[in-house]
Every structure is written in C-alpha cells, then in structure tokens.
Design a protein around this motif. Structure first.
Motif, mmCIF file in Angstrom:
data_model
loop_
_atom_site.group_PDB
_atom_site.id
_atom_site.type_symbol
_atom_site.label_atom_id
_atom_site.label_comp_id
_atom_site.label_asym_id
_atom_site.label_seq_id
_atom_site.Cartn_x
_atom_site.Cartn_y
_atom_site.Cartn_z
ATOM 1 N N GLY A 46 0.820 -1.206 0.000
ATOM 2 C CA GLY A 46 0.000 0.000 0.000
ATOM 3 C C GLY A 46 0.852 1.253 0.000
ATOM 4 O O GLY A 46 1.752 1.397 0.811
ATOM 5 N N ALA B 174 -2.961 0.893 -3.826
ATOM 6 C CA ALA B 174 -2.092 -0.266 -3.689
ATOM 7 C C ALA B 174 -1.365 -0.545 -4.997
ATOM 8 O O ALA B 174 -1.855 -0.251 -6.068
ATOM 9 N N TYR C 100 -9.159 -0.584 -5.334
ATOM 10 C CA TYR C 100 -10.040 -1.587 -4.746
ATOM 11 C C TYR C 100 -11.481 -1.072 -4.656
ATOM 12 O O TYR C 100 -11.728 0.107 -4.399
ATOM 13 N N ASP D 230 -15.422 -2.418 -3.092
ATOM 14 C CA ASP D 230 -16.300 -3.359 -2.402
ATOM 15 C C ASP D 230 -17.691 -2.732 -2.363
ATOM 16 O O ASP D 230 -17.918 -1.744 -1.652
ATOM 17 N N GLY E 154 -15.021 5.560 0.619
ATOM 18 C CA GLY E 154 -13.650 5.085 0.631
ATOM 19 C C GLY E 154 -12.741 5.881 -0.274
ATOM 20 O O GLY E 154 -13.141 6.883 -0.887
ATOM 21 N N SER F 109 -8.221 2.335 -1.534
ATOM 22 C CA SER F 109 -7.166 1.499 -0.972
ATOM 23 C C SER F 109 -7.748 0.159 -0.537
ATOM 24 O O SER F 109 -8.966 -0.022 -0.471
ATOM 25 N N ALA F 110 -6.876 -0.787 -0.210
ATOM 26 C CA ALA F 110 -7.348 -2.091 0.251
ATOM 27 C C ALA F 110 -8.128 -1.967 1.558
ATOM 28 O O ALA F 110 -9.102 -2.699 1.778
ATOM 29 N N LYS F 111 -7.722 -1.036 2.431
ATOM 30 C CA LYS F 111 -8.398 -0.866 3.722
ATOM 31 C C LYS F 111 -9.675 -0.040 3.590
ATOM 32 O O LYS F 111 -10.620 -0.220 4.368
ATOM 33 N N ARG F 112 -9.704 0.872 2.629
ATOM 34 C CA ARG F 112 -10.882 1.721 2.431
ATOM 35 C C ARG F 112 -11.296 1.717 0.958
ATOM 36 O O ARG F 112 -11.117 2.698 0.233
#
Length: 491
Positions: free
Chosen positions: A14, A19, A44, A46, A53, A56-59
């Motif tokens: 990241g 990422a 990313y 979801d 978000g 990012s992978a976390k958000r």
C-alpha cells in the motif's frame, strides 16, 4: 482448447492510499496479458462498503463508477496498467440521474464506461466447469453487476461500454475478468466493445439480456472462458477496418440458451448510431459521417476453438453484412477457422451463412434522410442520426474463407430446420416449407452478386442430408439478374 493456468504470485504494497500489485500473466494468455515494465497500480472496490472510501485495500470505493473516475485521473500521470479489483457481491446500478445528498451507497452509473488504456476490471468470480466447459461462477465468489431499473429507450444501451469516447478516451489493452452481469432484462446489451485493440475478455458470465450478451466490433484480442446466456445473440464478433482491425480468438466459452449462439459478421455493425448513455457525462465517440477507406470496417479474422455452442435457436452464424451495417459498406469479408467446438441441439440452423441485412430500394442513393420516409423494408432509420448520403442498394458482395474441422454437430434431442443453410440473401427469405424464396420477402431483401464462398469442410457438415443450398441460385428471383456467385466446398 486453451487451458487455464494459475497466477504465479501476487504481492501487494500500500502506497498513499492506492495499492501496487505485481503479478505474472497466465502462460495461456501471454499474448494478451504481457508483462509490464513495472507493477500495475491497483484500485479496490467493495460494493458492500458503508462509505465511499478512497480506493485502498483498507478503504475500498463502494462503486465501480468511482474507481473508474479515479483510474481516468491516475492514467494521466502514470503510464502503468491500472487494475480495478472488485470484491464479491452485488453492484447494482441504473441509467438514471444520480441521487445527491445521501449517505448510503448510490447506484452504479450505467453504463460503466471503460475508456482508459491498459485497464483491468477484475471481479472475484471463480469459474466452475462441467464436461470441460465453463458453467457458472462458484457460489459466493461472483462480482455481479445488476440493473435495478427498467430502461429500454429509443437508442441502445449497455451495462458495460468499452471503447473510445468524445473526450479522447481509448480502451486499447482492456482486460475484463471474473465479472458477472445479470441484466434481469432491464436494459438492452451486456457488454458492448468497439474500436479497441488487444482486448482480453475472460471468465465472465453475462446473462438475461434483451439483445446481445456480448457484442465486439472493430476489435482485436481474445474472448475466452466466458458464459453467455439468454442473449440475442450470445456473442457477436464483427468486422474491423484498417485503423481498427478485427482479429479475434474465441475459445473455451459456453454460449447457450440464446436466440443465436455465435455470430461472425463481415463488416462493422452497430444497432444505433450512438449509445444512449443515461446520465453519464461520457459519450461514445460517434462513427464518422463520411468514413475514409481506412475507417471502413469490412474485414474480420476469427479463430473459434473449443466452445460449447448448444441449446440455442441458431448455433453459429456467418453474416456477411450485419444489422445496421456501417455507412457505405457494400462488401464484407470473413476469414474463419472453426475447430474442436461442440454444437448440440440448436433447434433452428446449427450453422447458417447469409447475406444478412441488406435491402432493396427505389434509388441507388439516399440523400437527406427523413425519419418518416424510408424505402419500404429498409431499416435505415437506425443510422439516420449520422448518415447524410450514400449508396444503400448495392449491389452487395462478399468473400468468405472458412475451415471446419473436429467439431461435433449433433441434435439428439431437438431436430433442426436443417443441418445448415447457405444463402446469398437473408436467412428469412428462403422458405424450407416450399423450397423456394418467399415472394413477400424477396421484394425487400436483395441477393448478393459476384460473391465467393470457399469452405473447407473436414466435418462433412455440408454433405449431410437436408442441408439447404440457396447459394446455388443463378438468378435473382425478383428480376432475373444473373448473380454470378460461386461456392467451393472441399474436404
């Protein structure tokens, strides 16, 4: 058939909210997914996320729409491939004006427009197989785009559009994999891909569409391992031009329960002069009003290998001039290799070759088209918004060079109209009940002239009892004009 290979390794780091992912291409698709000089940037998504978000992978973003907006900005500064990774789940959307001021996830803005070079849209779907053919994505793994509001307007629309846009966007190098589209018959097409080179469309499911599940025109690349279901057709691949050639590999797909399974079209084909893009600010790049020779799409090369084309009405169709054919296109050229496919229980014609959609008229030129005054039987209203003048009454001609080898042609449960139909007119003109052209239709549908079929038939398809050979007709049944067409079939 091309076999699938596992991704060799994946590493994720990241950086600044976006990422960076390194991966090796699957060997079977090395041609379409070449190594890049540096690892791609990854965004990313979801669709179950509770906030927008930042990708990012976390958000992750909560919409593919937002990730595409981010990719357009990123590609201006970064030449690397961009990968949009979408988590498993439902990404619902529609074509309507976007809601404002809400704190819950808004719908995807359809169509999703892929107009960024070297972009990968990667869903989480893992394909499962039955008898060696893709059948469905593993339960719980699918990333599914759905259409939640009925939208069926005057012009065509599509869930995903891949191609050039009026702002200069291009889609060369696009990869779409592991995605699912369930249109629920709420709009027109599933994927529409146009004027794009080096495409890779693999391991996707497209179903429950009103017209084409996947339509590919003026493109090169590969279409592999997809499930195309409940379309009309399931897959259409159409001709290209000097500036955007059509050279396609179609392998290992399941194309089932469609009106027409796979259609190969000798010229560029569109159903509308442009797409109705809903509330999307991005617009499809219009076709030229007066195309130059390099822009005139009338050639296609296709290899069709290892597909299951079963339980459709028509199986495989070669159409020399497609529906709503490109302005001034009076010729179509098809070069195809068809081998090691399965064609089972296609109830109409398992294979057909036809002129397609070309019509007679009272004049050799159509000038200043009037939407309410078209020659009878001519579907030119589909082109009215961008054609100002040009010949539409032929004479039309075409050349088809095709080989058939190692295919299974079988109808154990559903007897077809005939094993195959070869005609230099529309498939609707020939009446199998009478063994002659329908007088009510030959008034509108012309016959090609000075055309050539050169078919290598290792399967013995065209020697089966009951094959309809309207291609042998020496004279136009309407006016007696000598057609001077030729057919050569070798084994």
């Amino acid at each position: 058939m091309h076999h699938r290979n596992n991704v060799l390794f994946t590493a994720t780091i990241g950086i600044c909210g976006i990422a960076i992912t390194a991966f090796a291409a699957r060997p079977a698709y090395a041609q379409a997914s070449a190594y890049t000089a540096s690892p791609p940037a990854t965004i990313y998504v979801d669709c179950a996320a509770t906030s927008r978000g930042n990708g990012s992978a976390k958000r992750p973003y909560w919409r593919i729409t937002d990730a595409l907006d981010s990719a357009r900005l990123l590609q201006r500064e970064d030449p690397r491939r961009i990968v949009i990774r979408v988590a498993a789940g439902i990404c619902s959307g529609n074509f309507e004006t976007q809601p404002t001021g809400q704190k819950t996830r808004p719908p995807e803005l359809l169509p999703l427009v892929l107009n960024v070079p070297n972009l990968t849209l990667r869903g989480a779907g893992i394909m499962e197989y039955v008898e060696g053919y893709p059948s469905a994505q593993r339960p719980g793994s699918a990333t599914t785009i759905t259409v939640d509001t009925f939208h069926y307007g005057w012009f065509d629309n599509t869930v995903i559009y891949i191609g050039p846009t009026t702002d200069g966007g291009r889609a060369d190098g696009t990869v779409i994999e592991g995605m699912a589209i369930d249109d629920a018959f709420n709009s027109v097409h599933g994927m529409w891909i146009t004027r794009t080179q080096r495409i890779t469309i693999r391991d996707n499911v497209v179903e429950h569409v009103n017209f084409a599940a996947m339509n590919v025109t003026e493109c090169s690349g590969s279409i592999v391992g997809n499930v195309l279901h409940d379309g009309s057709p399931g897959l259409a691949v159409a001709g290209g031009s000097q500036s955007s050639p059509a050279k396609l590999y179609v392998g290992g797909n399941s194309v089932t329960a469609n009106y027409e399974g796979i259609g190969v079209v000798g010229n560029s084909t569109i159903l509308s002069p442009y797409f109705e893009m809903g509330a999307n600010p991005l617009k499809m790049l219009p076709y030229p009003i007066n195309p130059t020779a390099s822009q005139l799409g009338n050639h296609i090369e296709a290899e069709i290998e290892g597909n299951d084309v079963s339980n459709n009405y028509h199986g495989l169709a070669f159409v020399i001039l497609g529906f709503g054919h490109y302005p001034y296109s009076q010729t179509g050229y098809i070069n195809a290799s068809v081998h090691d496919n399965r064609f089972m229980d296609n109830a109409g014609y398992p294979f057909l070759l036809e002129e397609g959609f070309a019509f007679r008229g009272t004049s050799s030129y159509w000038t200043n088209p009037d939407l309410e005054d078209f020659p009878e039987g001519y579907l030119g209203f589909l082109l009215a918004a961008f054609v100002t003048h040009g010949p539409f009454d032929g004479p039309y001609s075409g050349i088809v060079n095709a080989s058939f080898e190692g295919n299974l042609w079988s109808n154990p449960n559903v007897p077809p109209i005939a094993p195959a139909l070869l005609t230099f007119s529309s498939k609707y003109v020939y009446d199998p009940a009478t063994g002659a052209p329908d007088p009510a239709l030959i008034v509108h549908n012309t016959y090609m002239r000075n055309s050539l079929l050169n078919l290598e038939d290792e399967d013995g398809l065209f020697s089966l009892p009951g094959v309809i050979r309207d291609d042998l007709r020496p004279f136009d049944p309407l006016d007696g004009t000598a057609l001077q067409n030729r057919t050569r079939i070798t084994r």
